[in-house]
Design an enzyme around this catalytic site. Structure first.
Site, PDB file in Angstrom:
ATOM      1  N   GLU A   1      63.568 -21.198 -31.671  1.00  0.00           N
ATOM      2  CA  GLU A   1      64.981 -20.808 -31.748  1.00  0.00           C
ATOM      3  C   GLU A   1      65.918 -21.922 -31.282  1.00  0.00           C
ATOM      4  O   GLU A   1      67.047 -22.033 -31.739  1.00  0.00           O
ATOM      5  CB  GLU A   1      65.245 -19.543 -30.929  1.00  0.00           C
ATOM      6  CG  GLU A   1      64.667 -18.270 -31.537  1.00  0.00           C
ATOM      7  CD  GLU A   1      63.235 -18.008 -31.108  1.00  0.00           C
ATOM      8  OE1 GLU A   1      62.616 -18.894 -30.461  1.00  0.00           O
ATOM      9  OE2 GLU A   1      62.719 -16.912 -31.413  1.00  0.00           O
TER      10      GLU A   1
ATOM     11  N   PHE B   1      60.856  -3.699 -22.945  1.00  0.00           N
ATOM     12  CA  PHE B   1      60.164  -4.856 -23.499  1.00  0.00           C
ATOM     13  C   PHE B   1      61.157  -5.761 -24.243  1.00  0.00           C
ATOM     14  O   PHE B   1      61.892  -5.301 -25.108  1.00  0.00           O
ATOM     15  CB  PHE B   1      59.047  -4.384 -24.441  1.00  0.00           C
ATOM     16  CG  PHE B   1      58.310  -5.521 -25.085  1.00  0.00           C
ATOM     17  CD1 PHE B   1      57.584  -6.416 -24.310  1.00  0.00           C
ATOM     18  CD2 PHE B   1      58.356  -5.721 -26.462  1.00  0.00           C
ATOM     19  CE1 PHE B   1      56.914  -7.484 -24.898  1.00  0.00           C
ATOM     20  CE2 PHE B   1      57.681  -6.781 -27.054  1.00  0.00           C
ATOM     21  CZ  PHE B   1      56.964  -7.669 -26.276  1.00  0.00           C
ATOM     22  N   GLN B   2      61.150  -7.011 -23.877  1.00  0.00           N
ATOM     23  CA  GLN B   2      62.025  -8.026 -24.480  1.00  0.00           C
ATOM     24  C   GLN B   2      63.509  -7.679 -24.369  1.00  0.00           C
ATOM     25  O   GLN B   2      64.298  -8.019 -25.249  1.00  0.00           O
ATOM     26  CB  GLN B   2      61.624  -8.289 -25.933  1.00  0.00           C
ATOM     27  CG  GLN B   2      60.196  -8.850 -26.014  1.00  0.00           C
ATOM     28  CD  GLN B   2      59.865  -9.463 -27.357  1.00  0.00           C
ATOM     29  OE1 GLN B   2      60.330  -9.001 -28.388  1.00  0.00           O
ATOM     30  NE2 GLN B   2      59.047 -10.511 -27.344  1.00  0.00           N
TER      31      GLN B   2
ATOM     32  N   LYS C   1      69.238  -2.460 -31.582  1.00  0.00           N
ATOM     33  CA  LYS C   1      68.496  -2.033 -32.771  1.00  0.00           C
ATOM     34  C   LYS C   1      69.069  -0.761 -33.413  1.00  0.00           C
ATOM     35  O   LYS C   1      69.168  -0.669 -34.637  1.00  0.00           O
ATOM     36  CB  LYS C   1      67.039  -1.790 -32.365  1.00  0.00           C
ATOM     37  CG  LYS C   1      66.181  -1.253 -33.454  1.00  0.00           C
ATOM     38  CD  LYS C   1      65.012  -2.164 -33.678  1.00  0.00           C
ATOM     39  CE  LYS C   1      64.053  -1.574 -34.693  1.00  0.00           C
ATOM     40  NZ  LYS C   1      63.022  -2.552 -35.022  1.00  0.00           N
TER      41      LYS C   1
ATOM     42  N   MET D   1      66.620 -44.325 -20.569  1.00  0.00           N
ATOM     43  CA  MET D   1      67.894 -44.271 -19.856  1.00  0.00           C
ATOM     44  C   MET D   1      67.664 -44.052 -18.361  1.00  0.00           C
ATOM     45  O   MET D   1      68.345 -44.648 -17.518  1.00  0.00           O
ATOM     46  CB  MET D   1      68.766 -43.158 -20.451  1.00  0.00           C
ATOM     47  CG  MET D   1      70.177 -43.155 -19.958  1.00  0.00           C
ATOM     48  SD  MET D   1      70.966 -44.759 -20.164  1.00  0.00           S
ATOM     49  CE  MET D   1      71.774 -44.571 -21.732  1.00  0.00           C
TER      50      MET D   1
HETATM   51  C1  LIG Z   1      66.842 -31.771 -21.802  1.00  0.00           C
HETATM   52  C2  LIG Z   1      67.088 -32.983 -20.987  1.00  0.00           C
HETATM   53  N1  LIG Z   1      66.305 -33.293 -19.937  1.00  0.00           N
HETATM   54  C3  LIG Z   1      66.524 -34.410 -19.208  1.00  0.00           C
HETATM   55  C4  LIG Z   1      67.558 -35.244 -19.517  1.00  0.00           C
HETATM   56  C5  LIG Z   1      67.805 -36.508 -18.676  1.00  0.00           C
HETATM   57  N2  LIG Z   1      67.622 -37.696 -19.520  1.00  0.00           N
HETATM   58  C6  LIG Z   1      68.644 -38.349 -20.106  1.00  0.00           C
HETATM   59  S1  LIG Z   1      68.159 -39.614 -21.058  1.00  0.00           S
HETATM   60  C7  LIG Z   1      66.550 -39.374 -20.663  1.00  0.00           C
HETATM   61  C8  LIG Z   1      65.475 -40.244 -21.235  1.00  0.00           C
HETATM   62  C9  LIG Z   1      65.368 -40.150 -22.715  1.00  0.00           C
HETATM   63  O1  LIG Z   1      64.192 -40.769 -23.129  1.00  0.00           O
HETATM   64  P1  LIG Z   1      63.937 -41.122 -24.637  1.00  0.00           P
HETATM   65  O2  LIG Z   1      64.198 -39.949 -25.489  1.00  0.00           O
HETATM   66  O3  LIG Z   1      62.597 -41.763 -24.768  1.00  0.00           O
HETATM   67  O4  LIG Z   1      65.099 -42.149 -24.974  1.00  0.00           O
HETATM   68  P2  LIG Z   1      65.305 -43.652 -24.470  1.00  0.00           P
HETATM   69  O5  LIG Z   1      66.264 -43.607 -23.360  1.00  0.00           O
HETATM   70  O6  LIG Z   1      63.964 -44.175 -24.038  1.00  0.00           O
HETATM   71  O7  LIG Z   1      65.845 -44.348 -25.657  1.00  0.00           O
HETATM   72  C10 LIG Z   1      66.419 -38.302 -19.781  1.00  0.00           C
HETATM   73  C11 LIG Z   1      65.131 -37.839 -19.209  1.00  0.00           C
HETATM   74  C12 LIG Z   1      68.380 -34.872 -20.600  1.00  0.00           C
HETATM   75  N3  LIG Z   1      69.449 -35.582 -20.960  1.00  0.00           N
HETATM   76  N4  LIG Z   1      68.124 -33.768 -21.334  1.00  0.00           N
END
Ligand SMILES: Cc1ncc(C[n+]2csc(CCOP(=O)(O)OP(=O)(O)O)c2C)c(N)n1
Ligand SMILES: [Mg+2]
Lengths: 562, 168
Positions: free
Chosen positions: A51, A113-114, A163, A470
């Site tokens: 979803e 449920f749910q 429902k 990042m």
């Molecule tokens: C759902 C979620 N969890 C954690 C983060 C924190 N976060 C931001 S960028 C990042 C790393 C992303 O890694 P990747 O997709 O490999 O991209 P890269 O920076 O290596 O290009 C994280 C963990 C986020 N933005 N969203």
């Protein structure tokens, strides 16, 4: 005619001009799915793998087409799986209607449920939501949901339908597509004040955001820019509104913004914000943001005025109306000194870019985007996930038309990309390019199955640096290179993975091969995943350090320093 | 600069609307002092009265964010000078020969009403400006408060000014 609640849901969607919906069936929406089945020749349903993917697809669909995106899910876990997708649409002001089923009204409140109180859960992340208890309220609620989603500042609206309401029968008369609610108009006095500030200024910077994007205001903005001889910068959300080749467009400003844009923003004596919220990622430390400048803010949302920064003049109301009234009244004036200063900034920017390319640890992502720019068309949507690859996409992709950059700005949702790209490709019928990272892709790669099943025209460019790039960059710069849980060290073979899903998978580590593979994929059918191996220590630059201001901008990091 | 504000809000008289309003306060980290809600002359609406101490920024943001809620029909900041503010309190005191006279006397001065009297307790009802209630509580503290409850502020403007007499 007499219809059941489920039929009313389907008929309302059709009546509101909806041609595609995304979703996933389950116990409490079986009747809605039955109605959809019977109306299969009039409305198309795309079954995703999860979803969350469906919610992101509805979001990507809405951004790419300007229509309202629609997602359907069952009660309980189906509904809670929508939550991230709804929040994402909320923070980026995307028009979306989410429809959930719920347990019959006599079982509500019994931990059946749910059973989940999804209107409670989504209260702070929707523009509005409805729990429909009476069949006679159903059609009016659905129509109002569409109206609210697209009016004013767009956003997600959820309609939760128990429902028994889906089964109940009532009279239904089809109506037309609900119009957007009329917008208030800014006061004449405010327009006068804005015009006065513009006439008096020497260095105007027009700052466009998602609000200007969702009203497709490229021409209006350019007209103002030409009349006042200013420059245009954008927030992350404002990207792709103005074509990259437009001479006075400097690109995105802010934390990872384009150098010239951020510097011009700093040097300007007047900022004209159009549909921007001056988010913390854009302004850095607000105490130091644009201290020498006057600020005019145009927004449809009253609550954005003076929220993040204090402005000198605010025009609350329909953006197009506010801007056209300013445009008519403002003096045509040349500002050659400002233009010369901007030219200087652009020169500095290209020097900095050269320096950064020289400092590359491996294949610099810029070269990948050069190839993408060369082989994509003006109509190609570029969607992204979240991380370094997203910022590189924002920095290096060239756009020719608006609504072609689809990315999670406000929520920064890793895993957004797959769903959003599928939604965009289905909405536009054009091939969409997804730029993703190894981390983000891992979050919703199950949607590869969806893309393959529906033969969605999709090219996935996976920038594999083996790290949560990042996070890694921040740990490198601000945490003494203690790479806590940011090194992925996975053994995943993405090429085989793509093949296992029935997509085409290829891998490269150099720009020449990439260009060949990419251009081939743009001409081919279906889904291709191109994995590009890049170095884990590549930086996204420039960068404003957290809590810093433009004065702290880091433009380059020499190789030997790192 | 921090000030006290009273904000009157007309909302649709529908289930869940109070939750929407209070959830917005939580989500935006707005601190409020009191919130009261009740029906008005028109059964389609309820009136919420909110009192808070805050700066002008907070007050403006609250008004703007309230106006964004779909079920909010009208928001008005009541002018300090012209707003008549009232609160009701019921307080239950220990009843013994040492404090009885003092409680009765204070209630009389504050135009309070003795609403319950038992061998062990006296309950007093006091209505008025919130500061008056505060003062009454101060008097009661040394005498042994067993329990108390306050309604929070309701307020209306003096003269011909009404909720809808002026556009905001
Ligand atoms: C759902 C979620 N969890 C954690 C983060 C924190 N976060 C931001 S960028 C990042 C790393 C992303 O890694 P990747 O997709 O490999 O991209 P890269 O920076 O290596 O290009 C994280 C963990 C986020 N933005 N969203
Ligand atoms: Mg990565």
């Amino acid at each position: 005619m007499k219809l059941t609640g489920s039929q009313i849901v389907t008929e309302c969607l059709i009546e509101q001009g909806v041609t595609d919906v995304f979703g996933y069936p389950g116990g409490q929406v079986l009747n809605i799915y039955d109605a959809l089945y019977k109306a299969g020749d009039r409305i198309n349903h795309i079954l995703t793998a999860h979803e969350q993917g469906a919610a992101h697809a509805a979001d990507g669909y809405a951004r790419a087409t300007g229509k309202v995106g629609v997602v359907i899910a069952t009660s309980g876990p189906g509904a809670t799986n929508l939550v991230t997708g709804i929040a994402n649409a909320m923070l980026d002001s995307v028009a979306m209607v989410a429809i959930t089923g719920n347990v019959p009204t006599h079982l509500i409140g019994k931990d059946s449920f749910q059973e989940i109180d999804i209107t409670g859960v989504t209260l702070p992340i929707t523009k509005h939501n409805y729990f429909v208890k009476d069949i006679n309220d159903l059609a009016p609620c659905l129509r109002e949901a569409f109206q609210l989603a697209k009016s004013g500042r767009p956003g997600p609206v959820l309609v939760d339908i128990p429902k028994d309401v889906q089964l109940a029968v009532t009279e239904f008369t089809p109506e037309g597509v609900v119009p957007r609610l009329p917008e208030r108009k800014s006061r004449d006095k405010r327009v006068e004040e804005a015009v006065k500030l513009i006439n008096e200024c020497e260095r105007p910077y027009i700052y466009v955001g998602g609000g200007a994007g969702s009203r497709d205001m490229a021409e209006d903005v350019k007209a103002l820019c030409e009349k006042i001889d200013g420059c245009i910068g954008s927030s992350f959300m404002g990207l792709s509104l103005i074509d990259s080749d437009y001479e006075s467009f400097l690109g995105m400003q802010g934390m990872h913004g384009h150098y010239a844009s951020s510097m011009a923003n700093k040097s300007a004596d007047l900022i004209i914000g159009i549909g921007v919220r001056f988010s913390d990622r854009a302004t850095g430390n607000t105490a130091k943001y644009c201290k020498g400048a006057k600020i005019i803010q145009l927004d449809v949302d009253r609550a954005e005025i003076n929220k993040n920064i204090m402005v000198d003049v605010a025009l609350v109301g329909d953006l197009k109306d506010s801007l056209s009234r300013i445009l008519n009244a403002v003096e045509k004036k040349e500002r050659p000194e400002w233009k010369a200063e901007i030219e200087e900034l652009k020169k500095e920017e290209s020097l900095i870019e050269k320096e950064n390319l020289g400092n590359a640890r491996g294949l610099h992502p810029k070269y990948i985007f050069d190839a993408i720019n060369k082989h994509k068309s003006a109509d190609t949507v570029v969607a992204t996930d979240v991380g370094q690859h997203q910022m590189w996409a924002a920095q290096f992709t060239r756009f020719e038309k608006s609504r072609k950059f689809i990315s999670s700005g406000g929520l920064g949702t890793m895993g957004y990309g797959m769903g959003a790209a599928i939604g965009s490709a289905i909405g536009t019928g054009e091939r969409t390019v997804l730029i993703t990272g190894d981390g983000s892709f891992g979050m919703n790669l199950n949607e590869l199955a969806t893309a393959v099943t529906y033969n969605v025209p999709l090219t996935i460019v996976l920038l594999n640096n083996g790290v949560l790039g990042m996070v890694h960059q921040w740990q490198n710069l601000f945490f003494g290179k203690r790479y806590s849980n940011s090194v992925l060290d996975r053994r995943t073979d993405f090429v085989k993975l793509a093949e296992a899903f029935g997509a085409k998978g290829v891998r490269t580590d150099n720009a020449e091969d990439f260009e060949k593979l990419f251009s081939e994929s743009m001409k081919s059918e279906g889904v291709t995943l191109i994995e590009v191996l890049i170095n884990e220590d590549e930086f996204v630059l420039p960068m404003l350090p957290p809590g810093g201001s433009i004065d702290d901008i880091i433009v380059s990091i020499p190789k030997e320093d790192n | 600069m921090s000030r006290r504000y009273v904000i009157a809000v007309y909302v649709d008289n529908k289930p869940g609307v109070l939750t929407r309003v209070s959830s917005m306060f939580t989500r935006r980290a707005f601190n409020i002092d009191t919130l009261t809600v009740g029906e008005i002359e028109n059964p389609a609406y309820s009136r919420i009265t909110i009192s808070l101490s805050g700066d002008e920024y907070t007050k403006n943001q609250i008004v703007a964010q309230l106006n964004k809620l779909h079920n909010v029909q009208k928001v008005k900041v009541l002018a300090d000078e012209s707003a008549i503010r009232r609160e009701l309190m019921i307080i239950k005191m220990k009843n013994n020969p040492h404090n009885r006279a003092e409680i009765m006397a204070a209630a009389e001065v504050y135009k309070g009403k003795i609403i319950d009297y038992s061998v062990e307790t006296i309950s007093v009802e006091v209505t008025g400006e919130p500061v008056k209630i505060d003062a009454f509580i101060e008097l009661m503290k040394p005498l042994g408060i067993l329990e108390m409850c306050r309604t929070g502020i309701v307020a209306i403007e003096r003269g011909s000014e009404t909720m809808f007499s002026q556009e905001i």
